[in-house]
Design a protein around this motif. Structure first.
Motif, PDB file in Angstrom:
ATOM      1  N   GLN A   1     -36.650 140.185 -51.768  1.00  0.00           N
ATOM      2  CA  GLN A   1     -36.059 139.909 -53.177  1.00  0.00           C
ATOM      3  C   GLN A   1     -37.232 140.528 -53.974  1.00  0.00           C
ATOM      4  O   GLN A   1     -38.298 140.568 -53.805  1.00  0.00           O
ATOM      5  CB  GLN A   1     -36.133 138.196 -53.123  1.00  0.00           C
ATOM      6  N   ARG A   2     -36.813 140.460 -55.246  1.00  0.00           N
ATOM      7  CA  ARG A   2     -37.558 140.872 -56.418  1.00  0.00           C
ATOM      8  C   ARG A   2     -38.142 139.691 -56.957  1.00  0.00           C
ATOM      9  O   ARG A   2     -37.705 138.486 -56.859  1.00  0.00           O
ATOM     10  CB  ARG A   2     -36.781 141.356 -57.700  1.00  0.00           C
ATOM     11  N   LEU A   3     -39.613 139.756 -57.014  1.00  0.00           N
ATOM     12  CA  LEU A   3     -40.533 138.539 -57.547  1.00  0.00           C
ATOM     13  C   LEU A   3     -40.102 138.093 -58.870  1.00  0.00           C
ATOM     14  O   LEU A   3     -39.702 138.945 -59.890  1.00  0.00           O
ATOM     15  CB  LEU A   3     -41.760 138.898 -57.268  1.00  0.00           C
ATOM     16  N   ALA A   4     -40.172 136.766 -59.108  1.00  0.00           N
ATOM     17  CA  ALA A   4     -39.705 136.168 -60.494  1.00  0.00           C
ATOM     18  C   ALA A   4     -40.969 135.638 -60.828  1.00  0.00           C
ATOM     19  O   ALA A   4     -41.774 135.132 -60.078  1.00  0.00           O
ATOM     20  CB  ALA A   4     -38.507 135.368 -60.401  1.00  0.00           C
ATOM     21  N   PHE A   5     -41.243 135.370 -62.346  1.00  0.00           N
ATOM     22  CA  PHE A   5     -42.401 134.798 -62.751  1.00  0.00           C
ATOM     23  C   PHE A   5     -42.153 133.873 -63.879  1.00  0.00           C
ATOM     24  O   PHE A   5     -41.137 133.926 -64.527  1.00  0.00           O
ATOM     25  CB  PHE A   5     -43.275 135.897 -63.437  1.00  0.00           C
ATOM     26  N   ASN A   6     -42.792 132.626 -63.722  1.00  0.00           N
ATOM     27  CA  ASN A   6     -42.406 131.530 -64.661  1.00  0.00           C
ATOM     28  C   ASN A   6     -43.191 131.727 -65.814  1.00  0.00           C
ATOM     29  O   ASN A   6     -44.435 131.084 -66.180  1.00  0.00           O
ATOM     30  CB  ASN A   6     -42.943 130.239 -63.930  1.00  0.00           C
ATOM     31  N   HIS A   7     -42.886 132.600 -66.691  1.00  0.00           N
ATOM     32  CA  HIS A   7     -43.269 132.501 -68.069  1.00  0.00           C
ATOM     33  C   HIS A   7     -42.154 132.362 -69.183  1.00  0.00           C
ATOM     34  O   HIS A   7     -40.927 132.279 -69.112  1.00  0.00           O
ATOM     35  CB  HIS A   7     -43.462 133.958 -68.387  1.00  0.00           C
TER      36      HIS A   7
END
Length: 444
Positions: free
Chosen positions: A438-444
């Motif tokens: 999966q594509r990494l997602a970031f909590n911004h």
């Protein structure tokens, strides 16, 4: 996908070790308990006597695609990474053409979606003329911008003070830097050429010395302090640079640092036997520098351990020193090398997990990864601490088919890797799953 029950493993997570069962359903960890009653719908893994770790998150790799696929590809190197217990990676922009636009960046995501076995993200490369592309980055979707503050190839070298000010003052994403001073490197090489008829690999740490590293890394840190930037300095290789970083937990730091597995393993004494195989930038340096890196890992001045995996063909490496390219293939053996350091009492297993999984997840604000927690993605690696792994050129999974650890037997063996709930490595073979990554997602 069946539910998977991993029974009796010794979990290493969040500062402690304890024995428990872990239940995986679809792509997530759904239950962690001392004993989970197995059902006939469970695929059961007997993990008694084995360590279960959150998969390594490698924040610095070069997988060579597009344009340099004779050295490696997203497909080949992500599979080697999975066999090495690396479940997520962040890949660098110095490919051909260099990744210097958001459109080119998204094109690499498209390749990874089709071919990567491990979770992925990609850096945009900074140039002296792409500040608008940097400003267009979305920190929830993109891991960061890579700034080569020193010798590089093509147009990825950024040295102009005003351009660097613009990047550090306006990047919406994390800034990661390669820090070596090109003028100092050139000066060192010129001086050596006046003294010696032939420049050899033993001169590499003299040319790319402590002064070249410190001049650049201290400049980056000063800029980050001036503009309150989010800065992560890659592959620290000298004792001197460590004074730039603060001790303690990675949480809350705006300025962080990384050490790489080859700088923790090799010293300049190894040039005699390894030659160009361990030529890398920054250079492998003295045993004193090596010892200082371990000290900084222990007190928190170094926050993350990564690989800087950078494959080249063996033929390219076997040319003379000055033309031989810099970089080593490392993802398959990185975690195993750290288990050897644990066996040699240089670090603890809890620290290995902290530096390779927890801290990258915290620093990059990665969503749902880096820990063994209920509700988190099932990115896991199972390790036999009493197994042995012989590393040889001819059993390396890299496209380039060589390893700097050739002939070494590691003290542990990776017996399983799970990515988003799929077992992608069974201890012997890669298990193909098109939907695993999966594509990494970031909590911004």
């Amino acid at each position: 996908m069946k539910k998977t029950l991993i029974q009796g493993a010794t979990l290493v997570n969040e500062g402690k070790e304890w024995q428990a069962d872990v239940l995986i359903e679809h792509d997530r960890i759904v239950k962690i308990d001392k004993h989970i009653t197995p059902l006939n719908t469970h695929h059961i893994i007997d993990a008694h006597g084995l360590y279960l770790l959150p998969g390594m998150i490698d924040d610095q790799v070069h997988f060579r695609e597009p344009g340099l696929t004779h050295k490696g590809s997203i497909a080949s190197e992500s599979r080697a990474a999975a066999a090495g217990g690396i479940t997520s990676y962040m890949e660098m922009p110095n490919v051909n053409p260099a990744t210097t636009t958001v459109a080119a960046l998204e094109a690499k995501f498209d390749i990874a979606k089709q071919t990567s076995l491990a979770n992925y993200s990609f850096y945009l490369g900074a140039t002296e003329s792409n500040i608008d592309e940097i400003k267009a980055l979305d920190p929830a979707k993109h891991c960061g911008v890579k700034v080569f503050m020193g010798a590089s190839t093509g147009d990825l070298l950024v040295e102009h003070p005003q351009v660097l000010d613009d990047i550090f003052s306006s990047s919406p994403a994390l800034i990661v830097t390669h820090c070596e001073s090109s003028p100092i490197i050139a000066e060192n090489l010129s001086r050596l050429r006046q003294l010696k008829k032939e420049i050899t690999i033993s001169d590499h740490p003299v040319i790319r010395d402590e002064r070249a590293c410190y001049a650049s890394s201290s400049y980056a840190v000063d800029l980050a302090k001036k503009y309150q930037s989010n800065l992560h300095v890659l592959h620290i290789s000298t004792a001197k640079e460590l004074e730039l970083f603060s001790k303690g937990s990675v949480s809350g730091k705006n300025i962080t640092s990384e050490a790489c597995v080859h700088h923790l393993w090799f010293t300049e004494d190894d040039y005699n036997t390894k030659g160009n195989l361990i030529k890398c930038n920054p250079s492998v340096k003295s045993s004193a520098d090596n010892a200082a890196l371990f000290e900084a890992l222990n007190d928190g001045r170094i926050d993350i351990i990564a690989t800087d995996h950078a494959p080249h063909t063996l033929a390219e490496k076997q040319t003379d020193y000055l033309t031989s390219p810099a970089g080593l293939p490392l993802v398959e053996s990185a975690l195993l090398s750290l288990f050897d350091h644990v066996a040699n009492n240089l670090m603890s297993l809890v620290q290995v997990v902290e530096k390779t999984a927890h801290n990258p997840a915290i620093r990059y604000k990665i969503d749902g990864r880096g820990f063994i927690r209920e509700g988190y993605f099932a990115d896991l690696v199972l390790v036999n601490p009493k197994g042995k792994t012989l590393s040889l050129h001819n059993n390396a999974r890299y496209h380039c088919k060589w390893t700097p650890f050739d002939g070494h037997t590691f003290s542990a063996k990776i017996v399983g890797t799970w990515i988003n709930g799929y077992q992608v490595f069974d201890g012997q073979n890669i298990v193909e799953h098109q939907a695993a990554a999966q594509r990494l997602a970031f909590n911004h």
